[in-house]
Design an enzyme around this catalytic site. Structure first.
Site, mmCIF file in Angstrom:
data_model
loop_
_atom_site.group_PDB
_atom_site.id
_atom_site.type_symbol
_atom_site.label_atom_id
_atom_site.label_comp_id
_atom_site.label_asym_id
_atom_site.label_seq_id
_atom_site.Cartn_x
_atom_site.Cartn_y
_atom_site.Cartn_z
ATOM 1 C CE1 TYR D 51 -3.985 -2.179 1.028
ATOM 2 C CE2 TYR D 51 -2.186 -3.483 1.939
ATOM 3 C CZ TYR D 51 -3.505 -3.379 1.531
ATOM 4 O OH TYR D 51 -4.345 -4.461 1.628
ATOM 5 C CD GLU D 52 -0.793 5.254 -3.420
ATOM 6 O OE1 GLU D 52 -0.037 5.568 -4.334
ATOM 7 O OE2 GLU D 52 -2.030 5.373 -3.495
ATOM 8 C CG LEU D 53 -0.640 4.535 3.747
ATOM 9 C CD1 LEU D 53 -1.800 5.213 4.458
ATOM 10 C CD2 LEU D 53 -1.123 3.275 3.087
#
Lengths: 257, 299, 299, 257
Positions: D51-53
């Protein structure tokens, strides 16, 4: 406690006086750690110390440190992080002062910690830069500490690991693109040498008690000029000696070489 | 639970570090130096390694003296509390036991080189090293336009000694991290040695402390004392006397070879090595300073 | 103990965020969005701000609608669970209430832009954004030689909401960190708001969890609930219904202005805001998932 | 449990089948999170989700997620870190698959999530890239999910946020220097479109049950070519529907738009 002191203890005291209160100091190993400890305990209670491996501290560790990564230097740190984060603060110009040592320094403040002789076929291979080049290039000002010997204070170093004022010409650092201000002083076992504002060639600024200008010049590998009004380096105070011996009780770092 | 990654150091080195590998070690600078892994590389007679690391204390000096190394890409090689690295000197000055290629870095530039690889970038630009002759002695550094382009360094293997890990390869390390995170992210594969192999519940209770994605980790070696004589926060003091003894004995080639025989070649593994130390108890950290917990509560 | 940095949000914004500032917020993407700080910027009628952040959930949309913003430098502006940002649309499409300059980024490129500033580099190179029209609509991105040079972004101020901090400005934040670390390191100054102001002993028990050097931090604002309606790991769920209500009411300019009056302008501070919420208890996280301690023992 | 399904549920099932066991999947929000959940629970138990965050997970969170940063998605994560670390793995070419949505996709797979009309004076300002451009450029392959409407499947997008195969010419991505392989498929509410190996123009690969080739072509903004042998998209299995409804019990993401 004895008021007699070693040359190394005088160097530590002199280096400590270079630290202003509130400074963010890039601390190396050995004598600079002691200098920071002395400054923080005396005239610079709001100074902060950065250690390149990834630490920020206020109070120095009281236990003996063999390296800056010894456990007592980590416990109680204000920030324990990556080297690149600490170096980033340095690269932003936020380190007020750094300390460096070296095998050789030259009249323009350049330091060699890499190769004696041609680097392609060195006579002596020294350990290298570590963070030294970074501190020399990026800190706002820095101070060199080393033993005053003719073979160490040379006219020109054979290899510039950590640049001072390069070839000594006016504006050399600016022209090369070096962000930091450059070396302010060379603190040795015999004397303190200082650079003029804007850089250039180191001049003799003060001679340590018990030594003479002639002795210093004889132990310097270039025709060392003397700053008008140069006098005697103040001896370490009793308070400074107390602090030095608190942080280096066995004289591991401050016994004569 | 996955356990396929748990193995001995002998297995990890045999499986994942062939001759000629580029190997990052000593990534936390003075602490957590993976000496046990380095000694196993020597015992398995690895050759033509390219060692990568900022400051490895005396580990790189040992590998160089043992003839394992063709190239060193580092900011500093010596013995942190004692000074010069005598094997490093002999190799650089007289090609003994092998000629050695040296690619000089500073601590900052080697960190940037690893970040470049971690981010898939060919280089990162910086102003550090401007005006330094390091630009002359390392072809991975290219100056121009008032900047230095630091070429990416992608180790084949990064070897880290950490305080604890689980069987799936999730590491918790603490204390100053040096370049450990970027070296692990940049590497093709990561070998962990750890003071303690713990249940995944311990590790997953604090995912922010996990050093690198487990997908990079190929081996987890439970190796208590695997960092000696380097310090391990919460576990071991630095063994200054051992470092001094090494510095003294390695002043001559003969002295080094005796040291190597005694501490590495004639010592089959880390347990035997620790058994040779006359008093490990003086090095053990006994007073705890536990971190306050944080709350990952989600409902 | 230093306490000079502890202040109210009103004082922090008045002292450290003048008109025209570049302000990084929403750095953790969806969690820990500093909504309380954003609302205080609106109440103090800040103008001509340059907002910097990857994804700020609906915070940037609110500041744009309130007329505080001249430029947005971001990867995404909208409402994460609801979609479009209606104030963002009105500003970009018809200059309402102000014309808005947009400097587009991707999430990766804005992270690199902040790292560049954190490392004192003028840019960082990457292959991301090659082939994207984002290169046309942001002058901070320059393509050439098969790479994109992402220009450094140095926020005047980075504002972070974190779980806990001490009076000297040392923050502990956990959960996904987005670009919070690089935004804090890159900034001229950092303002922290925190769920809990804790004794320094709590923070210093775990220096590896400290987000940024305290020397960057100028203000610490104890502000429980300062992230609502964004989630805060261990403290607050995300308030999806509040986000939906905002999305619905902000569809029209009039609806937005009513919302703004109700929740920001007629609400003096965060305590009053929380008092307006009919049921904060449903949002509170009550089950603890505590991290296992680590041992910083040194002797 | 009802065997009737929404178009969105079919899309989730089709997207889930794009995930191979062991894949490292770059997960966006909304339908892709559900697709990953379904795949992981059925045929791809060793897949991992980025997940990019700043998160890596194995098992998907079972609680409802409004965003990828909701607390249940963090608790139990395998790694919680910075965005740049996760993006770095993507940039190294280690993400096997990514999912993207968009307001517009064109025949060459380019996505627009930024501006409808001239970006200097847009008709509609959309939220922007987020991590979309990064995934499109850097992941090994990726799949687009969107509602099949003539205004969304256009001949050429007005602004390329996330590049597919550019102008559709052979080797466009390579010439531009894009490291990743490009889009593999477009999964819509009516059909699945696929790109030939090496890229180019999307072709109709299968039509969802209850729809026709003619309907799909009519709702597509270019002269959509049909792959020889194109058939019907398999309906979601009972197991797939069970998993979808376990992770989205109220149909927040999968109710018809």
């Amino acid at each position: 406690m004895s008021d007699r002191y070693t040359p190394q203890e005088l160097m530590v005291a002199a280096a400590a006086r270079e630290i202003a209160d509130g400074d963010l100091v890039f601390v190396g190993m050995r004598l600079p750690i002691l200098a920071y400890a002395v400054a923080r305990s005396t005239h610079a209670p709001r100074a902060r110390a950065l250690y390149e491996l990834g630490l920020l501290r206020d109070w120095p560790a009281e236990a003996f440190l063999g390296t800056m990564g010894d456990p007592p230097n980590v416990a109680g740190a204000l920030w324990s992080t990556r080297l690149s984060n600490v170096m980033g603060l340095l690269a932003q110009g936020l380190a007020d002062l750094g300390f460096l040592g070296g095998a050789e320094v030259d009249r323009f403040g350049n330091l060699n910690t890499s190769y004696i002789g041609d680097f392609r076929q060195p006579q002596v291979k020294l350990p290298g830069s570590g963070g030294g080049a970074d501190i020399a290039i990026l800190s706002r000002r820095w101070v060199t500490l080393l033993s005053h010997e003719r073979r160490r204070l040379v006219d020109r170093v054979s290899y510039v690991t950590s640049p001072g004022y390069g070839d000594g010409s006016q504006g050399w650092r600016r022209r090369q693109g070096l962000p930091g201000g450059g070396p302010a002083a060379i603190v040795t076992t015999l004397a303190i040498l200082r650079f003029p504002p804007g850089g250039g060639e180191a001049h003799l600024d003060s001679v340590h008690p018990g030594h003479s200008v002639e002795e210093v010049r004889a132990e310097t590998g270039w025709d060392l000029q003397v700053t008008p009004g140069a006098g005697e380096t103040p001896a370490p105070t009793r308070e400074e000696l107390e602090q030095i011996r608190k942080f280096d009780p066995e004289g591991f770092w401050t016994r004569p070489a | 639970m996955e356990t396929g990654k748990v193995m001995t150091m002998r297995e990890a080195v045999a499986s994942f570090v062939p001759d000629g590998s580029s190997v990052a070690m000593g990534c936390c600078l003075e602490p957590l130096v993976p000496f046990a892994a380095g000694h196993e590389l020597i015992r398995q007679r690895r050759t033509a390694l390219n060692l990568i690391g900022p400051i490895s204390d005396s580990l790189f000096d040992q590998l160089i003296g043992a003839g394992c190394v063709a190239r060193v890409t580092a900011a500093w090689v010596g013995n942190v509390s004692e000074g010069l690295g005598h094997n490093y000197r002999r190799a650089a000055e007289s090609g003994q036991p092998n000629p050695l290629e040296i690619r000089d870095h500073s601590n900052f530039s080697i960190a940037l080189a690893l970040w470049a690889a971690a981010w898939g970038a060919p280089y990162l630009p910086t102003r550090t090293l401007l005006g330094s002759d390091i630009l002359l002695s390392n072809p991975d550094l290219v100056a121009g336009d008032g900047l230095v382009r630091v070429g990416a360094l992608k180790p084949d293997v990064t070897i880290l000694h950490v305080q604890r890990a689980d069987a799936a390869g999730r590491a918790h390390a603490w204390g100053p991290l040096g370049v450990a995170e970027e070296a692990a992210l940049a590497a093709g594969r990561v070998i962990l040695s750890c003071e303690e192999l713990v249940d995944q519940e311990v590790i997953l209770s604090d995912p922010n402390r996990v050093l690198v994605a487990e997908t990079k980790v190929v081996a987890v070696v439970p190796e208590p004392g695997g960092g000696h004589p380097a310090p391990v926060q919460g576990y071991w003091r630095r063994d200054h006397a051992f470092m001094r003894d090494y510095a003294t004995r390695s002043r001559t080639r003969e002295g080094f070879l005796e040291w190597l025989q005694e501490w590495v070649l004639a010592t089959p593994d880390r347990a035997a090595y620790l058994g040779r130390l006359d008093d490990t108890e003086r090095l053990r950290i006994r007073q705890h300073r536990l971190s306050a917990p944080v709350d990952y509560g989600d409902e």
